[in-house]
Write an enzyme that holds these catalytic residues in place. Structure first.
Site: not given
Ligand code: AMP
Length: 286
Positions: A30, A32-33, A37, A61, A187-188
């Site tokens: 989503m 905000a990498l 990511h 979601q 986390s984003s």
């Molecule tokens: P998101 O952009 O939050 O939907 O995350 C996209 C993907 O990145 C998902 O598969 C998350 O589980 C993974 N992800 C998010 N944060 C981390 C992290 N700290 N370490 C590893 N993978 C992550």
């Protein structure tokens, strides 16, 4: 890096690559990498010929419209990071490309028991929305491998099941949690924490580790309850759940037996921001 905005362009492009014998790896995000990511992109590059990343903030979601509104969207920086990481393809769809008929039609896929507990209980409809968007994204990209982070462990299990239900041959790869220096899972949403809370939030991982170290010597329920009290003593912290579960079925565990697979999983609301973390205990699950 090639950027595609339309599924009608991306789908045939990937199909042609596959025809040439190239394997496709897919990393849905989503945006905000952060380094978490990027670790997925790197895992994908190590396994597949072509790495496809998607950025789409999926409204279905989010059960809280304020959370959706506040979700960070630093698109230019994201694109820079993906170029820097040598990602091959970015799929950057507009809303209409994912939901041509609006977002009303829910997916036929249902998350079952695992989707109803923990995050599913606190965020009604969340996993239905995740399954909806990922089923659409998988249908467009048809990847050989799908890369998901362990940080969203419940999501990882649910999407592994989705891939099975869709009868896709896609291999789902679980990637380890990347952490900030103090142990806080990246986390984003971390950018929404005040500097003080962000620093203090290292306590979540520390508690997971100390609880894991005590497992086997006392009853899991007693240790996890103590962990909740410990985290809640910090100002601005409120534990939603902190549980020891069977790592595959996510069913509660009464007693801890060494050499079995467990997941110690928690969600803590810190200064109004929902944070997730977990630790796998036991032999690694395939
Ligand atoms: P998101 O952009 O939050 O939907 O995350 C996209 C993907 O990145 C998902 O598969 C998350 O589980 C993974 N992800 C998010 N944060 C981390 C992290 N700290 N370490 C590893 N993978 C992550």
């Amino acid at each position: 890096m090639k950027i595609f905005k339309r599924r009608d362009d991306l789908g045939p492009y990937l199909k042609a690559l596959k025809k040439k014998g190239k394997s496709i790896g897919f990393v849905p995000t989503m945006g905000a990498l952060h380094k978490g990511h990027i670790s997925l992109i790197e895992a994908c590059q190590a396994k597949c010929d072509t790495t496809v990343c998607s950025i789409f903030v999926n409204p279905t979601q989010f059960n809280d419209p304020k959370d959706l509104k506040k979700y960070p969207r630093p698109l230019e920086k994201d694109i820079e990071m993906l170029i820097e990481a040598d990602c091959d393809i970015l799929y950057l769809p507009e809303m209409e490309d994912i939901y041509p008929d609006g977002t009303v039609s829910k997916t036929a896929f249902k998350p079952g028991y695992i989707g109803k507990i923990l995050e599913g209980a606190s965020r009604k409809g969340h996993f239905e929305g995740v399954m909806q968007v990922v089923s659409i994204l998988l249908d467009i990209t048809r990847p050989d491998c799908l890369f998901l982070g362990q940080k969203d462990y419940q999501q990882f299990l649910i999407l592994t099941e989705l891939v099975k239900q869709m009868r896709f041959k896609t291999k789902v790869v679980r990637c380890p949690i990347v952490r900030e220096e103090n142990g806080l899972a990246m986390s984003s949403r971390n950018v929404r924490l005040s500097p003080t809370l962000r620093k203090k939030a290292g306590v979540i991982y520390q508690t997971l580790q100390s609880v894991a170290a005590r497992m086997g010597s006392e009853k899991p329920e007693r240790i996890t309850k103590e962990a909740v009290r410990n985290i809640n003593t910090h100002k601005g912290f409120r534990v939603d759940y902190f549980k020891l579960l069977n790592a595959k079925t996510m069913k509660p565990v009464k007693s801890f037996v060494k050499n079995k697979n467990y997941i110690l999983i928690t969600s803590v609301i810190v200064g109004g921001v929902r944070l997730l973390d977990n630790l796998l205990i036991g032999k690694q699950i395939k």
